[in-house]
Design an enzyme around this catalytic site. Structure first.
Site, PDB file in Angstrom:
ATOM      1  N   HIS A  14      -1.423  -8.162   3.364  1.00 46.28           N
ATOM      2  CA  HIS A  14      -1.105  -8.733   4.670  1.00 46.28           C
ATOM      3  C   HIS A  14      -1.994  -8.232   5.794  1.00 46.28           C
ATOM      4  CE1 HIS A  14       1.349  -5.575   6.861  1.00 46.28           C
ATOM      5  NE2 HIS A  14       1.369  -5.065   5.645  1.00 46.28           N
ATOM      6  N   ALA A  46       0.811  -1.211   0.000  1.00 50.05           N
ATOM      7  CA  ALA A  46       0.000   0.000   0.000  1.00 50.05           C
ATOM      8  C   ALA A  46       0.848   1.266   0.000  1.00 50.05           C
ATOM      9  CB  ALA A  46      -0.935   0.001   1.208  1.00 50.05           C
ATOM     10  N   THR A  47       2.041   1.212   0.590  1.00 44.59           N
ATOM     11  CA  THR A  47       2.901   2.402   0.588  1.00 44.59           C
ATOM     12  C   THR A  47       3.233   2.812  -0.840  1.00 44.59           C
ATOM     13  OG1 THR A  47       3.843   1.985   2.767  1.00 44.59           O
ATOM     14  CG2 THR A  47       5.159   3.308   1.248  1.00 44.59           C
ATOM     15  N   SER A  94      -3.864  -3.616   0.767  1.00 39.42           N
ATOM     16  CA  SER A  94      -2.680  -4.411   1.094  1.00 39.42           C
ATOM     17  C   SER A  94      -3.097  -5.829   1.454  1.00 39.42           C
ATOM     18  CB  SER A  94      -1.932  -3.773   2.269  1.00 39.42           C
ATOM     19  OG  SER A  94      -0.809  -4.535   2.641  1.00 39.42           O
ATOM     20  N   ASN A 130      -5.786   3.377  11.131  1.00 43.00           N
ATOM     21  CA  ASN A 130      -4.979   2.238  11.562  1.00 43.00           C
ATOM     22  C   ASN A 130      -4.657   2.251  13.048  1.00 43.00           C
ATOM     23  OD1 ASN A 130      -3.276   4.532  10.811  1.00 43.00           O
ATOM     24  ND2 ASN A 130      -1.536   3.200  11.269  1.00 43.00           N
ATOM     25  N   CYS A 182       4.532   1.218  11.911  1.00 41.89           N
ATOM     26  CA  CYS A 182       5.382   1.940  10.971  1.00 41.89           C
ATOM     27  C   CYS A 182       6.166   3.057  11.643  1.00 41.89           C
ATOM     28  CB  CYS A 182       4.534   2.508   9.841  1.00 41.89           C
ATOM     29  SG  CYS A 182       3.588   1.243   8.971  1.00 41.89           S
ATOM     30  N   THR A 237       8.434  -6.923 -12.538  1.00 45.07           N
ATOM     31  CA  THR A 237       7.955  -8.295 -12.682  1.00 45.07           C
ATOM     32  C   THR A 237       7.111  -8.678 -11.475  1.00 45.07           C
ATOM     33  OG1 THR A 237       9.922  -8.915 -13.934  1.00 45.07           O
ATOM     34  CG2 THR A 237       8.664 -10.705 -12.930  1.00 45.07           C
TER      35      THR A 237
END
Length: 364
Positions: A188, A68-69, A186, A141, A308, A224
């Site tokens: 995770h 997401a960052t 995201s 969050n 974070c 990739t």
């Protein structure tokens, strides 16, 4: 270990783990290659893309990212014009808009009330013609409050701006507003693997690329893709979609049980009690030394704020934004729980936290 830090990351779903393994072993081909093995890998990526998109509004497309960052950086740096955002946003937004300000873009950071919610009248005054981007988190969050993103999107569109929603904590947990133009998610946070996220773009939205190269993703993202990470994300999204009602009911039961214990012990809930995701409890007991609490309870995983920002030495910017003093912010803890949390483990963890806090000031 009693794990109560679901906002930082969630346990990997066994089904997601199993889906990833073949793409880490025998089916290792590059999904961007034209041969048969590459086409097989590409098919797995596209199947996963469809599952991720099934939890998002119609009328747009999903571009996979490293997380997401990256998605938020791409959305912010890929747009133009003035920016309006909120004081309680994640660092991935606030630091990126600070960079945008250094590059000459005007940035307005709106305050929030004591409940953690933005004042829509104040937002309407700030979101004016010339605004290019409005950025707001769906579920915070740190304190779990749910912002009125749909209303902010209406204000953005009336001013001719694009609406970006950081939906990381809400994706797979609460309904995603269909009003947004850009959505960052995201894997995770929904029992998928780390290292993969996505940016959903409404049809017709074009962004300048963040990463230059082969342009493998339709939105212009280069690099990739990992079929294994995509497959794990896709299965996690499918489980969230098909089991969402069961997950929500389980989380509501856990939340009620934990809150009852905290209330009886004199703890206060930070943020709105009503407009919130129930799997996030940010609790405060004035006078508690949270650093000492965490040191004494090393077999319980809980948080003093965003993972974070851990180790920064700063108290939570979110808690300060809702009007808490420095001492109050440092006396707050965050508990996160969900699908794999057992109620007896949660209650045991909460009771031990309460007991350890009482022992700090010699209470009975």
């Amino acid at each position: 270990m009693i794990y109560l830090d679901y906002q930082a990351t969630t346990p990997l779903a066994p089904e997601a783990f199993d889906a990833m393994l073949p793409w880490l072993r025998e089916d290792f081909a590059n999904p961007h290659s034209a041969h048969a093995a590459g086409r097989k890998a590409r098919a797995a990526v596209e199947a996963a893309r469809a599952e991720v998109a099934a939890l998002l509004p119609p009328g747009g497309g999903v571009s996979f990212t490293s997380g997401a960052t990256e998605a938020l950086n791409w959305a912010i740096k890929g747009t133009a014009g003035d920016i309006v955002t909120l004081a309680t946003e994640h660092a991935a937004v606030l630091d990126t808009v600070a960079y945008a300000r250094s590059q000459g873009r005007k940035v307005t950071v709106l305050p929030v009330g004591g409940d953690g919610l933005v004042d829509l009248d104040r937002a309407a005054e700030a979101i004016m013609p010339g605004t290019g981007l409005v950025a707001a988190m769906l579920v915070n969050n740190e304190i779990g409050v749910i912002q009125p993103v749909a209303a902010l999107a209406d204000l953005a569109h009336a001013a001719g701006a694009v609406m970006l929603c950081d939906a990381v904590q809400g994706y797979g947990r609460v309904p995603i507003p269909a009003h947004c133009d850009l959505l960052a998610v995201s894997a995770h946070k929904i029992h998928g693997p780390k290292g993969i996220g996505a940016l959903w773009m409404r049809d017709g939205i074009a962004l300048a690329p963040l990463l230059h190269g082969g342009g493998q993703e339709a939105g212009g993202r280069s690099g990739t893709l990992s079929p294994a990470l995509c497959a794990g994300f896709g299965v996690a999204a499918r489980l969230a979609r098909t089991g969402g009602a069961e997950d929500a009911a389980h989380v509501a039961r856990l939340s009620a049980a934990a809150l009852a214990r905290f209330d009886a012990a004199g703890w206060a809930l930070n943020g709105s009690a009503d407009q919130r995701y129930k799997g996030n409890l940010n609790m405060r007991r004035d006078g508690v030394d949270v650093a000492r609490l965490m040191s004494e309870l090393r077999d319980i995983a809980f948080s003093a704020g965003s993972a974070c920002a851990s180790g920064s030495g700063r108290s939570s910017h979110v808690l300060r934004a809702i009007g808490l003093s420095e001492a109050q912010a440092r006396s707050s803890i965050r508990l996160g729980f969900g699908r794999y949390t057992r109620e007896n483990d949660l209650i045991l963890g909460v009771d031990r936290i309460i007991a350890a806090a009482r022992a700090q000031w010699g209470a009975a």
